[in-house]
Design a protein around this motif. Sequence first.
Motif, PDB file in Angstrom:
ATOM      1  N   LEU B  94      -4.116  -4.148   0.794  1.00 37.09           N
ATOM      2  CA  LEU B  94      -4.547  -2.880   1.394  1.00 37.09           C
ATOM      3  C   LEU B  94      -3.642  -1.738   0.938  1.00 37.09           C
ATOM      4  CD1 LEU B  94      -6.856  -2.364   3.313  1.00 37.09           C
ATOM      5  CD2 LEU B  94      -5.247  -2.391   5.199  1.00 37.09           C
ATOM      6  N   MET B  95      -2.341  -2.007   0.975  1.00 36.18           N
ATOM      7  CA  MET B  95      -1.350  -1.018   0.562  1.00 36.18           C
ATOM      8  C   MET B  95      -1.565  -0.646  -0.909  1.00 36.18           C
ATOM      9  SD  MET B  95       0.806   0.283   2.483  1.00 36.18           S
ATOM     10  CE  MET B  95       2.354   1.131   2.501  1.00 36.18           C
ATOM     11  N   ASN B  96      -1.657  -1.674  -1.766  1.00 40.81           N
ATOM     12  CA  ASN B  96      -1.837  -1.439  -3.207  1.00 40.81           C
ATOM     13  C   ASN B  96      -3.106  -0.649  -3.484  1.00 40.81           C
ATOM     14  OD1 ASN B  96       0.355  -3.058  -3.528  1.00 40.81           O
ATOM     15  ND2 ASN B  96      -0.741  -4.786  -4.444  1.00 40.81           N
ATOM     16  N   SER B  97      -4.208  -1.076  -2.871  1.00 37.19           N
ATOM     17  CA  SER B  97      -5.475  -0.453  -3.234  1.00 37.19           C
ATOM     18  C   SER B  97      -5.578   0.956  -2.666  1.00 37.19           C
ATOM     19  CB  SER B  97      -6.650  -1.309  -2.777  1.00 37.19           C
ATOM     20  OG  SER B  97      -6.587  -1.512  -1.399  1.00 37.19           O
ATOM     21  N   ILE B 123      -5.912  -5.279  -5.505  1.00 35.18           N
ATOM     22  CA  ILE B 123      -5.998  -6.380  -4.550  1.00 35.18           C
ATOM     23  C   ILE B 123      -5.767  -7.712  -5.265  1.00 35.18           C
ATOM     24  CG2 ILE B 123      -7.555  -7.601  -2.986  1.00 35.18           C
ATOM     25  CD1 ILE B 123      -8.783  -4.724  -2.492  1.00 35.18           C
ATOM     26  N   LEU B 124      -6.269  -7.802  -6.477  1.00 36.96           N
ATOM     27  CA  LEU B 124      -6.037  -9.030  -7.253  1.00 36.96           C
ATOM     28  C   LEU B 124      -4.539  -9.248  -7.493  1.00 36.96           C
ATOM     29  CD1 LEU B 124      -8.957  -8.951  -9.847  1.00 36.96           C
ATOM     30  CD2 LEU B 124      -8.781 -10.291  -7.766  1.00 36.96           C
ATOM     31  N   GLY B 170     -13.196  -4.390   1.119  1.00 38.61           N
ATOM     32  CA  GLY B 170     -13.941  -3.389   1.889  1.00 38.61           C
ATOM     33  C   GLY B 170     -13.037  -2.278   2.380  1.00 38.61           C
ATOM     34  N   LEU B 171     -11.982  -2.668   3.128  1.00 38.21           N
ATOM     35  CA  LEU B 171     -11.080  -1.662   3.686  1.00 38.21           C
ATOM     36  C   LEU B 171     -10.304  -0.950   2.591  1.00 38.21           C
ATOM     37  CD1 LEU B 171      -9.616  -3.404   6.856  1.00 38.21           C
ATOM     38  CD2 LEU B 171     -11.085  -1.394   6.770  1.00 38.21           C
ATOM     39  N   GLY B 172      -9.903  -1.706   1.566  1.00 36.82           N
ATOM     40  CA  GLY B 172      -9.091  -1.148   0.484  1.00 36.82           C
ATOM     41  C   GLY B 172      -9.825  -0.091  -0.318  1.00 36.82           C
TER      42      GLY B 172
END
Lengths: 398, 273
Positions: B94-97, B123-124, B170-172
Amino acid sequence: MKPILEVQHLTKEFKIGAKQERYLSLRDALTSPFRKKTDEGPSNTFRALDDVNFRVMPGESIGIIGRNGAGKSTLLKILSKITPPSSGKIVCRGRVASLLEVGTGFHPELSGRENVYMNGSILGMRKFEINKHFDSIVDFSGVEKFLDTPLKRYSSGMQLRLAFAVAAFLEPEILVIDEVLAVGDAEFQKKCLNKMKDVSMNEGRTVLFVSHDMNAIKSLSKRAILLDGGKVAKDDTVGEVIPLYLSKVKLTNSWDRAASSEQPHFTNVSISIKNEQPNLKLQVTFTVKADAKMNKAFVAFNISSNTGTMIGQAIPNLEPFIDTSFSEQTFTTEIEITGFVPGTYLLGAWIGPHYSETYDWQKDIVGFTIVESPQAGRVFPHAVEQGNIVPFSKMINN
Amino acid sequence: MTEYEIKAKNKFSFGLDELIQYRELFYFFTWRDVKVKYKQAALGILWAILQPLIMMLMFTLIFSKALNVSSDGIPYPVFAISGLLIWNIFSNGLMNSANSMVNNANIIKKIYFPRLIIPMSAILTALVDFLFALSIYVGILIYYHQGVDVAKIFIYLPLSILLTVITTFGLGTFLAAFNVKYRDFQYLLPFMIQFLLFANPVLYSAKAFTNPVINTIMKANPIASAIQLCRSVFTGQEVDWQGVAIGSSVAIVLFFIGIYTFRKTESYFADLA
């Protein structure tokens, strides 16, 4: 044969005003219904492109010219699908690859080899295509010794060579290139220019490119499109368009800012030439205005020739000296322009608190003409190819 | 020859064909992020293992030794790591995306490719870290001689990872799109993640919830379901399949909302970033 590109009624509008240009903040969005909408309305939209129409046939090479802000880069951005038009459309009949910057996606921590793959794939190359061209890319760039060194240890020239080498092996039907040749040493520029010629003439690709360098335009293409204020001012042969462009670069010695901004900014820049050759000086008087208290700032002035070649940057004081909490201040500086060959030059002004942060940057806003040669009595002509500066020289023994 | 148009508003699509066309970029972006992340660290990729290990030790010290929190009858480190592994995919992903579009603004402004690749690769990257961290899991299982249902490992574990990844996608992507427009999310997100860490049964048992309202909310929470699935491999507890079904539906809805929002706004990223 159908055109490979059809640009029809292409228009792109931007909202102006510092807030919209930057990014929105949630606070602005949440409070906007409660605020008076003072900065709305048609007067605050700016048309970067205004009903642009033209067609390109397969294999054509077209130079796009115009002053800064004429809409050249916006046109290229729409062509490369980076930003959508506000109205109008472009019909494309081929794969477009764009090169708006060399080395997009280069990462300083990765090695040269890794960056070739990263950059290549961002530009739309498949891994097997990069593998296929890898040796030629390395060969073209001339950095084979440093392939496994992190990019951050490369000189800027080496980075540029590697970046252009990757781009040179793209194989799209349509190639869109922004002013990427304005950088790098002369030898490498020549190499790039030849490669571009090769791409358009021998490989039959369609090339659209923006340049301020009229010589590059002349050598690469037969047709040119002149943009002015977002409109197509002329679309004809290079021989017709270039003189028109050069005559349009009007010279003013004083510039006033139209719109205001919250950040410290220039409101006026005026210049005058003092003394005579070989002691020529350019006196620059500028006014800085600030509405908010910002960090102390310093200024830089860029001088370029009217063909777009950057001559140099003058920084009159290396320490930030402008206390931007004052609302309006006027300063005068003097730049030595001894050695400049006769010709027309443009000056741009920059202000910021640190070299990495810009408050205001106005490119090519005022211009001046030098008539006299820096070498009194010189009959030897000042050819464009010999550069814009005559270094001072004298014989030690005869 | 393919003919296409560049227009103001193109018809909405998820752009699957383009994602397939540019599939190699997923690999390159993920590879770059993993590589750059550990390049300057002396211990390198070992950090992908050390980080969750340290977290596990820390939480064992606080929740098990000091607070004596119940861990459904399995050793607390096993309990904690089975929650943390899933949690780390979610929180790091989540943080990364969320920050990915802003971090890659210079690329977005200069070149076109399907923008979805950026938050998805982000995310990957978290998933790659997870794969390394999985080795702690194995190590701890051996250390505690924890009995494991092998059949469950190959069904429950992939299912829980899939559920986490879909939710995070989804959230990201949703946050990535909003962060371009409203940078405020950059500052809000750490608080949100911290809150969610304590609101999810990562470090304590889901049985701690006695309030029926909270229990209903937890049923709809895909991350709680994923943790439950991941954990039941070790605890042997019955999985609340009704909860997993609801959680999965929520995850899929979030997935489509996120991607829809992203696709709707992506064409203006270059103007805003």
